[in-house]
Every structure is written in C-alpha cells, then in structure tokens.
Design a protein around this motif. Sequence first.
Motif, PDB file in Angstrom:
ATOM      1  N   ILE A 105      30.426 -40.615  27.178  1.00  0.00           N
ATOM      2  CA  ILE A 105      31.172 -40.161  25.689  1.00  0.00           C
ATOM      3  C   ILE A 105      32.608 -40.401  25.586  1.00  0.00           C
ATOM      4  CG2 ILE A 105      29.814 -37.993  26.164  1.00  0.00           C
ATOM      5  CD1 ILE A 105      31.706 -36.591  27.522  1.00  0.00           C
ATOM      6  N   TRP A 106      33.319 -41.109  26.494  1.00  0.00           N
ATOM      7  CA  TRP A 106      34.464 -41.955  26.251  1.00  0.00           C
ATOM      8  C   TRP A 106      34.319 -43.268  25.924  1.00  0.00           C
ATOM      9  CZ3 TRP A 106      37.973 -40.020  30.935  1.00  0.00           C
ATOM     10  CH2 TRP A 106      37.855 -38.452  30.798  1.00  0.00           C
ATOM     11  N   PRO A 107      34.808 -43.845  25.088  1.00  0.00           N
ATOM     12  CA  PRO A 107      34.995 -45.242  24.711  1.00  0.00           C
ATOM     13  C   PRO A 107      35.603 -45.981  25.957  1.00  0.00           C
ATOM     14  CG  PRO A 107      35.940 -44.205  22.875  1.00  0.00           C
ATOM     15  CD  PRO A 107      35.828 -43.027  24.123  1.00  0.00           C
ATOM     16  N   SER A 108      35.054 -47.343  26.104  1.00  0.00           N
ATOM     17  CA  SER A 108      35.828 -48.062  27.374  1.00  0.00           C
ATOM     18  C   SER A 108      37.221 -48.189  27.397  1.00  0.00           C
ATOM     19  CB  SER A 108      35.149 -49.537  27.075  1.00  0.00           C
ATOM     20  OG  SER A 108      33.831 -49.633  27.075  1.00  0.00           O
ATOM     21  N   PHE A 109      37.904 -48.293  26.437  1.00  0.00           N
ATOM     22  CA  PHE A 109      39.445 -48.218  26.717  1.00  0.00           C
ATOM     23  C   PHE A 109      39.968 -47.147  27.155  1.00  0.00           C
ATOM     24  CE2 PHE A 109      39.613 -46.553  22.571  1.00  0.00           C
ATOM     25  CZ  PHE A 109      40.750 -45.559  22.436  1.00  0.00           C
ATOM     26  N   VAL A 110      39.366 -46.010  26.962  1.00  0.00           N
ATOM     27  CA  VAL A 110      39.768 -44.633  27.506  1.00  0.00           C
ATOM     28  C   VAL A 110      39.369 -44.541  28.940  1.00  0.00           C
ATOM     29  CG1 VAL A 110      39.613 -42.104  27.237  1.00  0.00           C
ATOM     30  CG2 VAL A 110      39.657 -43.452  25.255  1.00  0.00           C
ATOM     31  N   ILE A 111      38.413 -44.970  29.334  1.00  0.00           N
ATOM     32  CA  ILE A 111      37.858 -45.064  30.769  1.00  0.00           C
ATOM     33  C   ILE A 111      38.717 -45.823  31.240  1.00  0.00           C
ATOM     34  CG2 ILE A 111      35.900 -45.707  32.275  1.00  0.00           C
ATOM     35  CD1 ILE A 111      33.936 -45.017  30.176  1.00  0.00           C
ATOM     36  N   LYS A 112      39.136 -46.935  30.898  1.00  0.00           N
ATOM     37  CA  LYS A 112      39.885 -47.933  31.468  1.00  0.00           C
ATOM     38  C   LYS A 112      41.577 -47.178  31.741  1.00  0.00           C
ATOM     39  CE  LYS A 112      41.748 -52.197  32.761  1.00  0.00           C
ATOM     40  NZ  LYS A 112      43.075 -51.806  32.913  1.00  0.00           N
ATOM     41  N   LEU A 113      41.813 -46.530  30.685  1.00  0.00           N
ATOM     42  CA  LEU A 113      43.253 -45.674  30.990  1.00  0.00           C
ATOM     43  C   LEU A 113      42.969 -44.606  31.965  1.00  0.00           C
ATOM     44  CD1 LEU A 113      43.999 -45.149  27.276  1.00  0.00           C
ATOM     45  CD2 LEU A 113      45.385 -46.677  28.855  1.00  0.00           C
ATOM     46  N   TYR A 114      41.942 -43.790  32.143  1.00  0.00           N
ATOM     47  CA  TYR A 114      41.700 -42.969  33.150  1.00  0.00           C
ATOM     48  C   TYR A 114      41.734 -43.666  34.455  1.00  0.00           C
ATOM     49  CZ  TYR A 114      39.182 -39.772  36.124  1.00  0.00           C
ATOM     50  OH  TYR A 114      38.823 -39.048  37.180  1.00  0.00           O
ATOM     51  N   ASP A 115      40.950 -44.685  34.720  1.00  0.00           N
ATOM     52  CA  ASP A 115      40.819 -45.443  35.780  1.00  0.00           C
ATOM     53  C   ASP A 115      42.036 -45.880  36.315  1.00  0.00           C
ATOM     54  OD1 ASP A 115      38.054 -44.950  35.948  1.00  0.00           O
ATOM     55  OD2 ASP A 115      37.434 -47.168  35.180  1.00  0.00           O
ATOM     56  N   ASP A 116      42.956 -46.374  35.258  1.00  0.00           N
ATOM     57  CA  ASP A 116      44.394 -47.041  35.950  1.00  0.00           C
ATOM     58  C   ASP A 116      45.049 -45.743  36.366  1.00  0.00           C
ATOM     59  OD1 ASP A 116      43.776 -49.410  35.080  1.00  0.00           O
ATOM     60  OD2 ASP A 116      44.743 -49.452  32.967  1.00  0.00           O
ATOM     61  N   LYS A 117      45.070 -44.716  35.630  1.00  0.00           N
ATOM     62  CA  LYS A 117      45.716 -43.274  36.066  1.00  0.00           C
ATOM     63  C   LYS A 117      45.372 -42.920  37.472  1.00  0.00           C
ATOM     64  CE  LYS A 117      47.157 -41.838  31.727  1.00  0.00           C
ATOM     65  NZ  LYS A 117      48.732 -42.045  31.999  1.00  0.00           N
ATOM     66  N   THR A 118      44.006 -42.665  37.636  1.00  0.00           N
ATOM     67  CA  THR A 118      43.431 -42.385  39.119  1.00  0.00           C
ATOM     68  C   THR A 118      43.765 -43.250  40.158  1.00  0.00           C
ATOM     69  OG1 THR A 118      41.144 -43.299  38.216  1.00  0.00           O
ATOM     70  CG2 THR A 118      41.947 -40.815  37.992  1.00  0.00           C
ATOM     71  N   ASP A 119      43.720 -44.593  39.784  1.00  0.00           N
ATOM     72  CA  ASP A 119      43.987 -45.720  40.765  1.00  0.00           C
ATOM     73  C   ASP A 119      45.476 -45.776  41.537  1.00  0.00           C
ATOM     74  OD1 ASP A 119      43.024 -48.237  41.931  1.00  0.00           O
ATOM     75  OD2 ASP A 119      45.104 -48.909  41.467  1.00  0.00           O
ATOM     76  N   CYS A 120      46.384 -44.890  40.795  1.00  0.00           N
ATOM     77  CA  CYS A 120      47.592 -44.250  41.519  1.00  0.00           C
ATOM     78  C   CYS A 120      47.381 -43.510  42.479  1.00  0.00           C
ATOM     79  CB  CYS A 120      48.550 -43.856  40.284  1.00  0.00           C
ATOM     80  SG  CYS A 120      50.150 -43.132  40.989  1.00  0.00           S
ATOM     81  N   ILE A 121      46.395 -42.384  42.307  1.00  0.00           N
ATOM     82  CA  ILE A 121      46.094 -41.439  43.363  1.00  0.00           C
ATOM     83  C   ILE A 121      45.293 -42.229  44.324  1.00  0.00           C
ATOM     84  CG2 ILE A 121      44.682 -39.486  43.657  1.00  0.00           C
ATOM     85  CD1 ILE A 121      45.184 -38.576  40.750  1.00  0.00           C
ATOM     86  N   ARG A 122      44.374 -43.140  44.073  1.00  0.00           N
ATOM     87  CA  ARG A 122      43.756 -43.895  45.294  1.00  0.00           C
ATOM     88  C   ARG A 122      44.492 -44.347  46.150  1.00  0.00           C
ATOM     89  NH1 ARG A 122      38.583 -45.669  45.019  1.00  0.00           N
ATOM     90  NH2 ARG A 122      38.652 -45.294  42.679  1.00  0.00           N
ATOM     91  N   VAL A 123      45.586 -45.236  45.570  1.00  0.00           N
ATOM     92  CA  VAL A 123      46.363 -45.884  46.686  1.00  0.00           C
ATOM     93  C   VAL A 123      47.435 -45.088  47.392  1.00  0.00           C
ATOM     94  CG1 VAL A 123      48.550 -47.070  46.536  1.00  0.00           C
ATOM     95  CG2 VAL A 123      46.902 -47.718  44.855  1.00  0.00           C
ATOM     96  N   GLN A 124      47.798 -43.707  46.977  1.00  0.00           N
ATOM     97  CA  GLN A 124      48.278 -42.806  47.683  1.00  0.00           C
ATOM     98  C   GLN A 124      47.650 -42.461  48.915  1.00  0.00           C
ATOM     99  OE1 GLN A 124      50.348 -39.399  45.848  1.00  0.00           O
ATOM    100  NE2 GLN A 124      51.792 -40.563  44.687  1.00  0.00           N
ATOM    101  N   TYR A 125      46.302 -42.069  48.583  1.00  0.00           N
ATOM    102  CA  TYR A 125      45.372 -41.619  49.644  1.00  0.00           C
ATOM    103  C   TYR A 125      45.014 -42.506  50.437  1.00  0.00           C
ATOM    104  CZ  TYR A 125      44.719 -36.768  47.890  1.00  0.00           C
ATOM    105  OH  TYR A 125      45.008 -35.527  47.293  1.00  0.00           O
TER     106      TYR A 125
END
Length: 394
Positions: free
Chosen positions: A247-267
């Motif tokens: 239900i999200w376009p690919s570019f929005v999913i990419k933005l979400y993944d980039d933002k959550t990747d910051c969390i991934r790195v911290q953990y």
Amino acid sequence: MDLTADPCDDFYQYACGGFIAKHASTDPWDSVFNIQLSNDSMNQNIKKMLLGDSYEEELRKARDEFADCIFNRNLTDKVTLSTFNEIMKECTFTMMYMFEWELASAYVKQNPHEESIEAVRNMIDAIKFEFWKIVTNSGWMDDTSLNETFKKVQNLILILGYPPWFLTASRRPSVAVLRQQSPFLIGATYFTYANLIFFPLLTMSPPFYNLGLDVLDYGAIGAIIGHELTHMFVTYDIDANGNRIRIWPSFVIKLYDDKTDCIRVQYLEAFEKFLSFWEGESHKIGKNKKMEENVADFAGLKAAFYAYKQLNGPKRKLVDFENYSTEQLFFVSNAHLMCSRETMEFMKSLILRTNHSPFRYRVNLPMANFDEFARAWGCTLGTKMNPHKKCVVW
C-alpha cells in the motif's frame, strides 16, 4: 530505583536498579520480570475461585482437580508453609492450563472490568489520534501511503480484556482461538491480516495500568498501545482488508527502510558489544535481523508521551516523588514496566533467537533517541542518553 546511577548515563539502571538488586540470583537462567506481577495477581484471583464455593459444574471439576493436585502427592519431607505455598502456586498454574476456558469464562463474568476497559479504549483513541498527527507531520510519506494507511486506522478492530462472547458462550472455543484471545495472556498482540489488536485483561492491572496517575498509565500501557499501533502503521504490505498487497509506493518504502536502518545500526552495535563477552558469538547476529519490535518501541513511546501532554486538568504529584516532574514520571513509569533481572545467558538468547531485545535496550535506546527525554532529565548533549546522532522515523 538506583539513585546512585546517573539517569543521563544509564536510565534503565537508574529506574530499575532497585528491582535488579532485590531479585539477585546466581542461576544463569533465572530471570525475573516486573510484568510477571500482573500474572501473579491473576493467579491469586484464580486461586480464590478454586478455593471458593463453586456451584457451576465446570468449576466443581476444576476444584476437585485442584484438591487432588495439592493433597495427592508423595511428600517425603516435612511440609513447611513456604513449600505449601509453592504447591498451591504450581497447582493453580496447572488448573489454569487444564481448565483455561472454564476459569477464564467464570473470571470475566465475575470481574468484567468494564470501567477499566472503557478507560483504556479512550486512551487508545487519544494515542491513535496523536500517532496519526505525528505521521502526517513527518513529511516523508506521500498522499497515497497516507490515504491507504488511514484506511487501516479507520478499520482497526479492538478487543479489550476479552472477546465479548466470553460472557455469553456456553461451548468451549478451539484451543487455537483460546490461546490467541485468552484474558490470561500477558502481552498485547496485533493480528496483521485481521487488522486487530487484542489487549488481554492482564494488561488492565498493575504494572501496566491503574497505577494511580494518568501519567503513569500513559508511560506504561500507553507505550504498549503505541507499540501495537506502530505494527499496524508499518505493515505496508497488507491492506486494510487483510490482502497481501503493498500500500506504499516503492520510494516511500525506501525512505522508511533508510530511517529504520539508523535504528538497526544502533541495536547491532549495542548487541555486538554485549556479545563480545563470549568469544565468537557476535558474528552470529544476522545483519538482516528484523527491527520491527524496536521500531515499535521508538514510535510507541513518542506517541504515548505526546498523547499524555494533550490531557487537560491538574497534574497531580506522586507521594514520595514530589520533586519529579510529570515528564520524568512518564519515563520512570515506562522503564518500571520493563524492569527485570535478565541473566546474561537469557539476554544472549533473546538477541540471537528472537525479534525482541532485552529490556535494558528497550528502555535506554528509544529514550536516548527522544529529545523530550533529554529535556525532562536535563541531559547534556553528548551523554549516552542524549547522543549527537539520533534516529527518528516519525
């Protein structure tokens, strides 16, 4: 609490150090969790039902089995009060497993908790509204993703405490249904394909709820509500009707993944540091380890905090905590819910085998990335709980 700890260095130790010290143990697998208190309270209520005068046929059977469990055992040693209490606890747990439907049905009929359920429903509405404001103001989701996500918000189904049919059904439901919607469950759950959140009755009592002040409730069950709402918001590959479709376009999913990747790195950095105590263990963390639960902790904390800030009325003080601001009490309550004495082996198992993080990280990392925490506790920029680089999804 551990007032010798610096809340700007390790808030989990500051808020939970007293709990950890109280439950000290040398057993490498003997972990203790504050959320068990709700289960202990429920067990006490069920024990009273089993010891009481039950005229219903189903409860009579449970009481007979309960008596058998207690007295029909070969005890070679002298039975002390402590031993007898442990036997009672063990037998109560056994009866809850053997007669889960009968006991659960009778319990909710005797204790419908209607006022608590209605109050929690209002909290959910408030937090859901605040969450939607945060999402729409974030700026990185386009109209399509917002509109499709809003359909899920509108269609969200809530089951609070117990399914309504618990009060009227005369026949035992299937084991699968009972295991998913029993009021005796401890944690809330978001069912993806049904777009449904279930908050069991156990979450309607301390240490989740009914803590005496609104701010404490919002810090505890409020953050849990926000956590489960996050699962709904970020499940972008399931639509409002449970169909598996993006239900999200690919570019929005990419933005979400980039933002959550910051969390991934911290953990991952925190986990690798922790696992360095065991030679050769840190490489076992999958670089693709799922972060949905951690993202839900981040977003849920923020939504609950801002929802509380919208409440009107006087802000009452907590006895013995008069010097704490309401904002500080919010974060103390959130940490207190997750207080635990997790052993090193248990924490390693969580990190390597599950999608959930040890509670120490579930407290410290979301708070360290939230400016309102640093503001509430006066943490200087650059301290552990107020780092220069913060992760923000919404």
